[in-house]
Design an enzyme around this catalytic site. Structure first.
Site, short mmCIF file in Angstrom:
data_model
loop_
_atom_site.label_atom_id
_atom_site.label_comp_id
_atom_site.label_asym_id
_atom_site.label_seq_id
_atom_site.Cartn_x
_atom_site.Cartn_y
_atom_site.Cartn_z
N LYS A 137 64.41 87.79 87.57
CA LYS A 137 65.87 88.12 87.93
C LYS A 137 65.82 89.89 88.01
O LYS A 137 64.94 90.62 87.18
CB LYS A 137 66.90 87.91 86.83
CG LYS A 137 68.49 88.52 86.98
CD LYS A 137 69.06 88.01 85.65
CE LYS A 137 70.31 88.14 85.83
NZ LYS A 137 71.45 87.77 84.84
N SER A 212 75.14 85.19 86.43
CA SER A 212 74.65 86.43 87.29
C SER A 212 73.10 86.05 87.90
O SER A 212 72.60 87.07 88.55
CB SER A 212 74.59 87.54 86.51
OG SER A 212 73.99 87.61 85.42
N SER A 236 75.33 82.89 82.40
CA SER A 236 74.50 83.37 83.89
C SER A 236 73.11 82.44 83.94
O SER A 236 72.72 83.03 85.27
CB SER A 236 74.31 84.79 83.50
OG SER A 236 75.34 85.62 83.72
#
Length: 573
Positions: A137, A212, A236
């Site tokens: 990420k 996210s 997330s």
């Protein structure tokens, strides 16, 4: 009274100068955005060239067979030398390139990974993840690369060293090869920002991949990565996994190091964030936790408790005592979501486990007064500060509300309370608090956690089976449905490990039943939720598996049991 001409000219000149400065500043920001997008495009070209060179040199390599190998089998073949490391690497680079083209999930190719592949020499004791390409990420620091969080101010600011998680992955032989997209600020469960744009769900492009950690969800869900890592403050990791039909584990907040992992809201301690893995199956998650929970992790970050992976707990076959609930009575589950819990419960009971009803109390109070208030206890000052000097404001719903002064929030809360109670509560939960109020909040969260654990232990539970929001919402809907994090954020406030396992798909019957969906409050959010779920036939639906703090191995064992029973049942149907 008319201004004298010289004064009028001075005011006009000052205004024009101010406009000119603003225009120049905005032009400079857009220039940085264009440069970042060009770098992203160059990354894809580099990937394409690398894959093309490899295919020309090795035309007979069966890429499909490599991509079909589960992680445990892949690592075994890499470690015993029966599968060349570069074959695996370029197979995944090629598939990742395809997914990036289709879903816009990759922000940057870590080209130095090619050098790591070339220099890798199997000698001595090999790490548990030797030769495994892993994706990261955007918010996880990787030396020499930006950690943008979708903010222009963070472009062209490569970090000086790897995060602890990346350092340990490298020591275990893994090869970080791409960074993936996120929503601006991370405080969203969609995946869109001004720099890199919208990421799409690989299963249906009109749907969000979740967030996210949305780029990871899309990349792994589409087969472009076999193992990825992200973060979770309110779901997330779990949203992308559920939306994209894969598995994820949110550990207890400090089980894995967060050193070198950037948060969207720095400093807040009320709601625990965590770093965790995503993969196609539970065994891959377990393998990644085995690799990370090692002496390197504990020595590089002394704040991580030295708890190695407990193999005995994970491999146990003892029947479980499982709590469960179908709804939190705050976010009405979709028909498919409710069915997923019921069918999984039945499979577990048929397998000899004991299922015990668990009742959640006052979820509205928990969400607004612990979760939302905890994250935004400073009146959203830290969150809003992220956007200072940026070209656009957050896509998070109610952003205007966050910027309002306390007195206006109080007035609007009082006005809306009779006919929009959830909006009223939301308004109060994003006010600025005094230090005394924050300490009182922390104490209240501690008491709530103790009461929750007491209820758990009174029922003598091992684990909990819980709903997970699904199926995937349409793009743009997460911003309109910020309150729908109730099923996930509860376990960040409690700091319990929680994982997601896909168990079913939306059927025509579910879609028909959705026509009667009204929600518990019948407000704007409930009406919007019904629209967001519409048209989902064939999309995956997941359940959430939860354990008490520091019991990640038990959580994974439960997830594995659910996964095994679902796969067995699907083969029988």
């Amino acid at each position: 009274m008319r201004l004298p001409l010289p004064a009028l000219l001075c005011c006009t000149a000052a205004s024009l100068l101010l406009l000119l400065l603003r225009w120049r500043r905005r032009r400079g920001l857009w220039k940085k955005v264009r440069a970042a997008r060009q770098r992203q495009e160059r990354s894809l070209v580099q990937m394409e060239m690398a894959v093309q060179r490899f295919r020309e040199q090795h035309p007979s390599v069966n890429v499909t067979s490599i991509l079909n190998l589960p992680l445990p089998e892949l690592t075994e073949k890499l470690r015993d030398g029966s599968l060349p490391l570069e074959h695996v690497f370029y197979a995944y680079v090629g598939k990742a390139l395809q997914m990036a083209t289709e879903t816009n999930c990759i922000t940057e190719y870590l080209q130095e990974s090619e050098t790591q592949v070339q220099k890798a020499k199997p000698a001595g004791k090999l790490g548990l993840l030797y030769g495994v390409p892993v994706s990261l990420k955007d918010s996880i620091d990787c030396q020499g690369h930006d950690t943008t969080l979708g903010f222009i101010k963070n472009i062209n600011k490569p970090v000086a060293e790897d995060s602890v998680v990346v350092q340990v992955l490298r020591r275990q032989g893994a090869i970080p090869f791409v960074k993936t997209n996120i929503p601006q600020s991370l405080i969203s469960y969609d995946c869109n920002n001004l720099i890199f744009g919208q990421t799409f769900n690989p299963l249906l492009y009109t749907r969000s991949p979740g967030g996210s950690t949305g780029g990871e969800g899309a990349l792994i869900g589409g087969g472009g990565s076999i193992l990825g890592f992200g973060t979770d403050l309110g779901g997330s990791l779990r949203f992308p996994a559920a939306f994209c039909g894969i598995c994820a584990l949110k550990p207890t907040g400090n089980r894995l190091s967060k050193k070198g992992v950037v948060s969207g809201i720095r400093g807040q301690k009320a709601v625990a964030a965590a770093v965790g893995p995503l993969a196609k199956d539970v065994e891959s998650l377990a393998l990644s936790m085995r690799a990370l929970l090692c002496e390197d992790m504990f020595s590089l970050d002394s704040s991580v408790p030295p708890l190695p992976f407990n193999e005995e707990v994970y491999s146990s076959t003892k029947p479980l005592r499982i709590g469960y609930y179908e709804t939190d009575f705050f976010t009405m589950p979709s028909p498919a979501m409710r069915r997923a819990i019921r069918e999984t419960k039945q499979l577990l009971e048929d397998a000899g486990h004991t299922l015990v009803p668990f009742e959640l109390m006052n979820m509205d109070y928990t969400l607004f007064n612990f979760c939302v208030k905890g994250v935004f206890a400073d009146g959203c000052a830290s969150f809003l500060g992220n956007f200072k000097g940026e070209l656009e404001e957050s896509s998070l719903g109610l952003f205007w509300l966050m910027k309002s002064p306390n007195w206006l929030k109080n007035v609007l809360s009082w006005i809306t309370k009779p006919f929009m109670p959830r909006l009223s509560a939301m308004l109060l939960s994003v006010r600025a608090n005094t230090v005394d109020e924050v300490w009182s909040l922390h104490h209240e969260i501690e008491e709530f956690s103790q009461q929750f654990v007491a209820q758990w232990k009174k029922l003598n539970l091992d684990v909990m089976l819980c709903p997970m929001l699904g199926p995937a919402l349409g793009i743009g809907y997460p911003a309109k449905l910020s309150v729908a994090v109730s099923y996930t954020m509860l376990y960040n406030a409690l700091d319990f490990p929680a994982g997601v396992v896909p168990v079913t798909m939306v059927t025509d019957e579910d879609e028909e039943e959705l026509k009667g969906y009204q929600g518990y409050y019948r407000d704007y959010w409930d009406r919007t939720m019904a629209k967001a779920f519409h048209g989902s036939v064939g999309l995956p639906v997941a359940v959430q598996c939860v354990a008490l703090p520091w019991q990640e191995e038990l959580c994974l064992r439960f997830m594995k049991e659910v996964e095994t029973l679902v796969l067995k049942n699907n083969r029988l149907i």
